[in-house]
Design an enzyme around this catalytic site. Structure first.
Site, PDB file in Angstrom:
ATOM      1  N   GLU A 133     -96.013  19.468 -30.817  1.00  0.00           N
ATOM      2  CA  GLU A 133     -94.800  19.079 -30.068  1.00  0.00           C
ATOM      3  C   GLU A 133     -93.629  19.893 -30.563  1.00  0.00           C
ATOM      4  OE1 GLU A 133     -93.381  15.091 -30.042  1.00  0.00           O
ATOM      5  OE2 GLU A 133     -95.377  14.348 -29.623  1.00  0.00           O
TER       6      GLU A 133
ATOM      7  N   ARG B   1     -89.787  19.484 -35.700  1.00  0.00           N
ATOM      8  CA  ARG B   1     -88.401  19.412 -35.228  1.00  0.00           C
ATOM      9  C   ARG B   1     -87.584  20.561 -35.804  1.00  0.00           C
ATOM     10  NH1 ARG B   1     -85.504  15.308 -33.116  1.00  0.00           N
ATOM     11  NH2 ARG B   1     -86.741  13.632 -32.235  1.00  0.00           N
TER      12      ARG B   1
ATOM     13  N   GLU C 111     -96.842  14.755 -19.879  1.00  0.00           N
ATOM     14  CA  GLU C 111     -96.935  13.506 -20.638  1.00  0.00           C
ATOM     15  C   GLU C 111     -95.787  12.627 -20.166  1.00  0.00           C
ATOM     16  OE1 GLU C 111     -97.918  13.658 -24.784  1.00  0.00           O
ATOM     17  OE2 GLU C 111     -96.676  11.899 -25.212  1.00  0.00           O
TER      18      GLU C 111
ATOM     19  N   ASN D 144    -100.266  10.652 -33.694  1.00  0.00           N
ATOM     20  CA  ASN D 144     -99.101  11.420 -34.145  1.00  0.00           C
ATOM     21  C   ASN D 144     -98.822  11.068 -35.616  1.00  0.00           C
ATOM     22  OD1 ASN D 144     -96.317  11.917 -34.787  1.00  0.00           O
ATOM     23  ND2 ASN D 144     -95.919  12.290 -32.633  1.00  0.00           N
TER      24      ASN D 144
ATOM     25  N   ASP E 164     -96.344  12.299 -37.577  1.00  0.00           N
ATOM     26  CA  ASP E 164     -94.979  12.628 -38.010  1.00  0.00           C
ATOM     27  C   ASP E 164     -94.459  11.698 -39.109  1.00  0.00           C
ATOM     28  OD1 ASP E 164     -94.937  14.519 -36.009  1.00  0.00           O
ATOM     29  OD2 ASP E 164     -93.510  13.453 -34.726  1.00  0.00           O
ATOM     30  N   HIS E 165     -94.702  10.388 -38.903  1.00  0.00           N
ATOM     31  CA  HIS E 165     -94.027   9.452 -39.805  1.00  0.00           C
ATOM     32  C   HIS E 165     -94.741   9.256 -41.142  1.00  0.00           C
ATOM     33  CE1 HIS E 165     -90.877   9.159 -37.050  1.00  0.00           C
ATOM     34  NE2 HIS E 165     -91.653   8.709 -36.088  1.00  0.00           N
TER      35      HIS E 165
ATOM     36  N   GLY F  23     -97.833   7.236 -32.387  1.00  0.00           N
ATOM     37  CA  GLY F  23     -97.540   7.523 -33.784  1.00  0.00           C
ATOM     38  C   GLY F  23     -96.902   6.392 -34.554  1.00  0.00           C
TER      39      GLY F  23
ATOM     40  N   HIS G 227     -95.076   7.287 -26.197  1.00  0.00           N
ATOM     41  CA  HIS G 227     -93.799   6.902 -26.795  1.00  0.00           C
ATOM     42  C   HIS G 227     -93.624   5.396 -26.801  1.00  0.00           C
ATOM     43  CE1 HIS G 227     -89.799   7.111 -28.419  1.00  0.00           C
ATOM     44  NE2 HIS G 227     -90.038   8.381 -28.674  1.00  0.00           N
ATOM     45  N   GLY G 228     -93.567   4.870 -28.010  1.00  0.00           N
ATOM     46  CA  GLY G 228     -93.283   3.454 -28.196  1.00  0.00           C
ATOM     47  C   GLY G 228     -94.466   2.528 -27.958  1.00  0.00           C
TER      48      GLY G 228
ATOM     49  N   THR H  68     -85.314   9.475 -32.363  1.00  0.00           N
ATOM     50  CA  THR H  68     -86.613   9.869 -31.808  1.00  0.00           C
ATOM     51  C   THR H  68     -86.344  10.494 -30.446  1.00  0.00           C
ATOM     52  OG1 THR H  68     -88.821   9.080 -31.193  1.00  0.00           O
ATOM     53  CG2 THR H  68     -86.996   7.563 -30.779  1.00  0.00           C
ATOM     54  N   THR H  69     -87.389  11.028 -29.808  1.00  0.00           N
ATOM     55  CA  THR H  69     -87.186  11.744 -28.549  1.00  0.00           C
ATOM     56  C   THR H  69     -86.698  10.780 -27.463  1.00  0.00           C
ATOM     57  OG1 THR H  69     -89.065  13.063 -29.254  1.00  0.00           O
ATOM     58  CG2 THR H  69     -88.271  13.427 -27.020  1.00  0.00           C
TER      59      THR H  69
ATOM     60  N   HIS I 210     -94.900  16.875 -34.456  1.00  0.00           N
ATOM     61  CA  HIS I 210     -93.672  17.413 -33.859  1.00  0.00           C
ATOM     62  C   HIS I 210     -92.909  18.190 -34.934  1.00  0.00           C
ATOM     63  CE1 HIS I 210     -89.737  16.274 -31.477  1.00  0.00           C
ATOM     64  NE2 HIS I 210     -89.838  17.571 -31.691  1.00  0.00           N
TER      65      HIS I 210
ATOM     66  N   ARG J 131     -87.195  17.307 -40.124  1.00  0.00           N
ATOM     67  CA  ARG J 131     -86.975  16.024 -40.814  1.00  0.00           C
ATOM     68  C   ARG J 131     -88.271  15.339 -41.231  1.00  0.00           C
ATOM     69  NH1 ARG J 131     -84.791  12.371 -35.808  1.00  0.00           N
ATOM     70  NH2 ARG J 131     -83.345  14.093 -35.615  1.00  0.00           N
ATOM     71  N   HIS J 132     -89.380  15.649 -40.543  1.00  0.00           N
ATOM     72  CA  HIS J 132     -90.661  15.094 -41.019  1.00  0.00           C
ATOM     73  C   HIS J 132     -91.679  16.217 -41.218  1.00  0.00           C
ATOM     74  CE1 HIS J 132     -90.984  14.825 -36.651  1.00  0.00           C
ATOM     75  NE2 HIS J 132     -90.319  13.693 -36.572  1.00  0.00           N
TER      76      HIS J 132
ATOM     77  N   ARG K  94     -89.184  10.861 -50.597  1.00  0.00           N
ATOM     78  CA  ARG K  94     -89.199  11.115 -52.036  1.00  0.00           C
ATOM     79  C   ARG K  94     -89.242  12.599 -52.403  1.00  0.00           C
ATOM     80  NH1 ARG K  94     -90.148   6.820 -55.715  1.00  0.00           N
ATOM     81  NH2 ARG K  94     -88.686   5.285 -54.917  1.00  0.00           N
TER      82      ARG K  94
HETATM   83  N1  PXP Z   1     -95.320  11.728 -27.258  1.00  0.00           N
HETATM   84  C1  PXP Z   1     -94.220  12.464 -27.469  1.00  0.00           C
HETATM   85  C2  PXP Z   1     -93.985  13.636 -26.590  1.00  0.00           C
HETATM   86  C3  PXP Z   1     -93.304  12.144 -28.499  1.00  0.00           C
HETATM   87  O1  PXP Z   1     -92.211  12.885 -28.682  1.00  0.00           O
HETATM   88  C4  PXP Z   1     -93.607  11.068 -29.353  1.00  0.00           C
HETATM   89  C5  PXP Z   1     -92.702  10.745 -30.490  1.00  0.00           C
HETATM   90  O2  PXP Z   1     -92.692  11.783 -31.387  1.00  0.00           O
HETATM   91  C6  PXP Z   1     -94.791  10.348 -29.118  1.00  0.00           C
HETATM   92  C7  PXP Z   1     -95.616  10.682 -28.047  1.00  0.00           C
HETATM   93  C8  PXP Z   1     -95.201   9.203 -29.980  1.00  0.00           C
HETATM   94  O3  PXP Z   1     -94.278   8.178 -29.924  1.00  0.00           O
HETATM   95  P1  PXP Z   1     -94.385   6.984 -30.941  1.00  0.00           P
HETATM   96  O4  PXP Z   1     -94.202   7.560 -32.312  1.00  0.00           O
HETATM   97  O5  PXP Z   1     -93.280   6.074 -30.535  1.00  0.00           O
HETATM   98  O6  PXP Z   1     -95.745   6.371 -30.775  1.00  0.00           O
END
Ligand code: PXP
Length: 251
Positions: free
Chosen positions: A74, A49, A155, A11, A13-14, A220, A198-199, A104-105, A47, A53-54, A22
């Protein structure tokens, strides 16, 4: 019996979060996606959103055009996102709940309470040729609801388990892990393709990889954070190694 292979979706996103701090073009999430694939990612997740935001709309289109591996889009189940997803034609759409105030989600989709809204939504995406994944709590109720909606993939939200591990609440962590394990077995027995995310970090990814029903992890935040210290390619290689070690323990 050997377990099916385990895919890693990275992922990005970040990477966009840092870029947006910036307002310029760097760092580019598309460059990160290409590097991730080179380092061993099986797919890329992003994702879009509602508040952008990202990842933004142009990022999603550029990702789809640039990458040679599956794009997992996503999004929240809104009318606007449906149009963008259909126009983007990703490999898959993962439907997630979205609150503007969350960082976050938080939690899975309310597949039970929102059944009447989500059922035709999933159906429409499916008819448009999009493979739908539902990001759900690891519970039998949520799995049953996903089956009713004819989503081919779920998921499982691993956030509660990973958070408990992070804060050292091991009793809760074990209970949460058991929920993930039970939901994976239950969902797979009902014919669903099981993903998780997630996480996750190296340790939690290693452990969850031992669940033989899980065929994809989406990761991610941890990887982008590790990239600061060891580089994105190396972080992904280490993650793959952790996943393979875990998979070797699959029963
Ligand atoms: N899966 C889904 C559906 C998510 O929403 C996210 C966070 O955007 C992730 C996986 C990845 O989570 P993390 O960034 O904490 O690894």
């Amino acid at each position: 019996m050997t377990s099916p292979p385990l895919r890693l979706g990275v992922n990005v996103d970040h990477v966009a979060t840092v870029r947006n701090a910036r307002g310029g073009p760097r760092p580019d999430p598309v460059r990160a996606a290409l590097l991730a694939i080179e380092a061993g990612a099986d797919g890329v997740t992003a994702h879009l959103r509602e508040d952008r935001r990202h990842i933004n709309d142009a990022d999603m289109a550029r990702l789809k055009a640039a990458i040679s591996k599956p794009l997992n889009f996503e999004m929240a189940a809104t009318e606007q996102m449906l149009d963008i997803a259909v126009a983007t034609a990703p490999h898959a759409v993962c439907l997630v709940p979205e609150k503007r105030t969350e960082r976050t989600t938080e939690g899975g989709l309310d597949v039970v309470g929102q059944h009447d809204y989500l059922l035709p939504y999933v159906d429409q995406l499916t008819r448009e040729g999009v493979r739908v994944s539902l990001f759900i709590e690891p519970s039998t109720e949520a799995i049953d609801a996903a089956v009713l909606m004819k989503a081919p993939v779920v998921e499982l939200h691993t956030g509660a388990w990973c958070h408990a591990v992070e804060v050292g609440d091991m009793a809760r962590a074990e209970a949460e892990f058991a929920r993930v394990a039970q939901a994976a077995a239950y969902g797979a027995a009902l014919g669903l393709e099981i993903h998780a995310g997630h996480g996750l970090d190296y340790e939690t990814a290693r452990r969850v990889s031992a669940l033989p029903q899980i065929v994809e992890l989406n990761i991610g935040h941890f990887l982008v954070g590790e990239a600061i210290f060891v580089g994105l390619g190396e972080a992904i290689r280490r993650m793959r190694e952790a996943m393979e070690q875990g998979r070797a323990q699959a029963f």
